[in-house]
Write a protein that holds these residues in place. Structure first.
Motif, PDB file in Angstrom:
ATOM      1  N   LEU A   1      18.475   6.568  45.743  1.00 21.91           N
ATOM      2  CA  LEU A   1      19.202   7.077  46.898  1.00 21.91           C
ATOM      3  C   LEU A   1      20.240   8.085  46.430  1.00 21.91           C
ATOM      4  N   ARG A   2      20.275   9.231  47.120  1.00 23.93           N
ATOM      5  CA  ARG A   2      21.205  10.282  46.733  1.00 23.93           C
ATOM      6  C   ARG A   2      22.646   9.800  46.888  1.00 23.93           C
TER       7      ARG A   2
ATOM      8  N   ALA B   1      24.904   9.381  50.303  1.00 20.98           N
ATOM      9  CA  ALA B   1      24.012   9.335  51.461  1.00 20.98           C
ATOM     10  C   ALA B   1      23.539   7.902  51.702  1.00 20.98           C
ATOM     11  N   GLY B   2      22.980   7.683  52.914  1.00 20.38           N
ATOM     12  CA  GLY B   2      22.295   6.428  53.210  1.00 20.38           C
ATOM     13  C   GLY B   2      23.166   5.187  53.205  1.00 20.38           C
TER      14      GLY B   2
ATOM     15  N   GLU C   1      23.855  12.439  40.701  1.00 19.56           N
ATOM     16  CA  GLU C   1      23.110  12.742  41.926  1.00 19.56           C
ATOM     17  C   GLU C   1      22.445  11.527  42.546  1.00 19.56           C
ATOM     18  N   TRP C   2      22.034  10.534  41.730  1.00 19.55           N
ATOM     19  CA  TRP C   2      21.228   9.439  42.238  1.00 19.55           C
ATOM     20  C   TRP C   2      21.777   8.067  41.857  1.00 19.55           C
TER      21      TRP C   2
ATOM     22  N   PHE D   1      15.385   9.030  56.214  1.00 20.16           N
ATOM     23  CA  PHE D   1      16.396   9.576  55.302  1.00 20.16           C
ATOM     24  C   PHE D   1      15.884  10.801  54.544  1.00 20.16           C
TER      25      PHE D   1
ATOM     26  N   ASP E   1      16.736  12.348  50.844  1.00 20.24           N
ATOM     27  CA  ASP E   1      17.795  11.557  50.203  1.00 20.24           C
ATOM     28  C   ASP E   1      17.266  10.252  49.608  1.00 20.24           C
TER      29      ASP E   1
END
Length: 317
Positions: free
Chosen positions: A251-252, A255-256, A272-273, A291, A294
């Motif tokens: 997941l970025r 986000a999320g 980033e992740w 999503f 992302d």
């Protein structure tokens, strides 16, 4: 100048309540100034019938009485148009104030505000300050979808509806004929539960996927409405909320949030992740596909394939 409708309704209500005896249409026409302005008998009859129906819809009990001579009269008896005193303790009053603040939809907000005004006018002490424990957070129920209001009315009136619905893995919407049962907000989204006539089964629809207008249809329900409609439980099952297996995703960062809230384990990978483990069950693929870029599904393989297929179907549309 024509007398305002509200004043006309008030005068009609006062006449019916104060007469003590049934009044004919002729009695009412000669007693109420607004009716004297109407020159046509047919126009008066239509206006009176609308006014009478409006008063009844507002809750006034108007009886139709036939005399021995066969004349029709109307009367509103005081004993049938009085409510018992409304009494609320401090906690109940605070709950009402809090509930009135929840709705943000203009139509619902007006109704909630009007209800509080009526209670205050009746002498009910409703504190303006925030209830104890309310804190800096103020709850809201978002209802921005255009489909919300017509579906709410259709659920209330038990009216079948039709609408175009786009599934998460479909490029184009398709028509659905539904007997709407109940609406419920779950994880920030509104869902409708009802009987899908085309499929002959119970279905749950997410309002944000309804395309265009919701159209009400004549007729009655063909399926029995259950005593309790478990909308949230149905959505939870389809979203894998009660799953026992685990899925692993990337997941970025930033986000999320809903996915992070459900994660049983979260590990930062780089700037980033992040890598998450989340409960896996039927319907999780549709949720993950929302999503977009992302989310990257790592395992299981069937879930990854499901999400990829959904994203490809949307890209083709």
């Amino acid at each position: 100048m024509a007398i305002a409708k509200a004043e006309r309704l008030m005068n009609l209500a006062l006449c019916l309540l104060g007469s003590g005896r049934p009044l004919s249409k002729r009695d009412l026409r000669t007693s109420i100034e607004a009716y004297l302005e109407v020159t046509s008998e047919d126009a008066f009859n239509r206006m009176f019938e609308r006014d009478k129906d409006d008063l009844r819809e507002l809750g006034m009990v108007i009886e139709t009485v036939e005399s021995v001579e066969g004349d029709i009269g109307y009367v509103a008896r005081r004993d049938r148009n009085q409510l018992p005193p409304v009494t609320l303790d401090a906690e109940e009053a605070a709950a009402l104030v809090l509930a009135a603040r929840v709705w943000q939809q203009a139509r619902l907000a007006g109704a909630a505000s009007g209800a509080l005004q009526k209670l205050r006018a009746a002498g009910m002490p409703l504190a303006e300050e925030e209830p104890e424990g309310y804190g800096a957070l103020e709850p809201r129920v978002p209802a921005g979808e255009a489909a919300f209001e017509p579906l709410m009315i259709a659920c209330r009136d038990r009216r079948p509806v039709t609408f175009a619905y786009r599934k998460s893995n479909a490029a184009k919407p398709e028509s659905r004929q539904v007997e709407p049962w109940a609406l419920e907000c779950w994880r920030g989204h509104w869902y409708l539960a009802g009987f899908d006539r085309d499929r002959g089964a119970v279905r749950v629809f997410r309002l944000s996927r309804i395309v265009g207008r919701v159209k009400s249809r004549l007729g009655t329900f063909t399926a029995e409405v259950p005593g309790q409609v478990a909308v949230r439980e149905s959505v939870a099952r389809w979203a894998g909320e009660h799953a026992t297996a685990q899925a692993r995703i990337r997941l970025r960062v930033g986000a999320g949030y809903p996915l992070r809230a459900r994660a049983t384990e979260a590990t930062p990978l780089n700037e980033e992740w992040d890598e998450l483990e989340i409960p896996y069950g039927h319907g999780l693929g549709a949720w993950l596909a929302e999503f977009g870029p992302d989310v990257i599904v790592l395992e299981p393989a069937e879930l990854r394939a499901d999400v990829v297929d959904r994203l490809r179907a949307v890209a083709k549309g």
